[in-house]
Scaffold this active site. Sequence first.
Site, PDB file in Angstrom:
ATOM      1  N   CYS A 179       0.844  -1.198   0.000  1.00  0.00           N
ATOM      2  CA  CYS A 179       0.000   0.000   0.000  1.00  0.00           C
ATOM      3  C   CYS A 179       0.880   1.250   0.000  1.00  0.00           C
ATOM      4  CB  CYS A 179      -0.990  -0.017   1.166  1.00  0.00           C
ATOM      5  SG  CYS A 179      -0.259  -0.311   2.793  1.00  0.00           S
ATOM      6  N   ARG A 180       0.518   2.260   0.783  1.00  0.00           N
ATOM      7  CA  ARG A 180       1.185   3.562   0.682  1.00  0.00           C
ATOM      8  C   ARG A 180       2.558   3.592   1.319  1.00  0.00           C
ATOM      9  NH1 ARG A 180      -4.586   6.082   2.360  1.00  0.00           N
ATOM     10  NH2 ARG A 180      -5.455   6.276   0.246  1.00  0.00           N
TER      11      ARG A 180
END
Length: 222
Positions: A179-180
Amino acid sequence: MEPGNSEEMDKSSVFEALAKVVKAVANGRRLELIELLAQGEHAVDALARMSGMGVTTTSAHLQTMKQAGLVKTRRERTTIYYRLAGDDVAELYLAAKRVGLQRYPVLRQSLVEYMGEADGSCTPTIDPSAVTSDMTVVDVRPRAEFDAGHFPGAVSIPLAELEARFHEIPPGAEVVLYCRGELCRLARDAARWLCERGVDAKAMDEGVVEWRASKEVDLGVA
């Protein structure tokens, strides 16, 4: 005025200018905005929605960082889009995170609790360098962030769509999710959900913000 005093005044102004840059990121919500902007450019309303802040508050934080030269803008009709001024801003974020995790136990404990691992239910993780072409790499960020740049060969299945689309994952595949960044738990939430359904799933222990800062992963663009 004596030469020595003049030099001290000049040096003081240098450090004051540096302090302005540091102060611009010395706020939890601004650091969160940097993580979001590392994924790609966004309008203020989108950043407000993703961070859970009001539009006015989000705009004020962005203006503070813009004044310090950390973010840039572009206008498209009536909409203003914000982006990081450069990958060096992600480096600044990464340096602060690295020092904090190494030196500040409160941050380490907060991260463990946020990731849902305080109860001992640790999610298996994997280093990006250990990912092979045989693995199915899944990006669980919103699609717009995937389109702005993603891990080579990754497929986009946003976390919000995982329950409806996890059947798209090949049966028996070794799945890697990301993810981020390290402080984002989307990948770990997805990995736990898949593991509960018998899928061999691991979360990468890094994400896009770390890759932008280190440039160790060449982010592809759709």
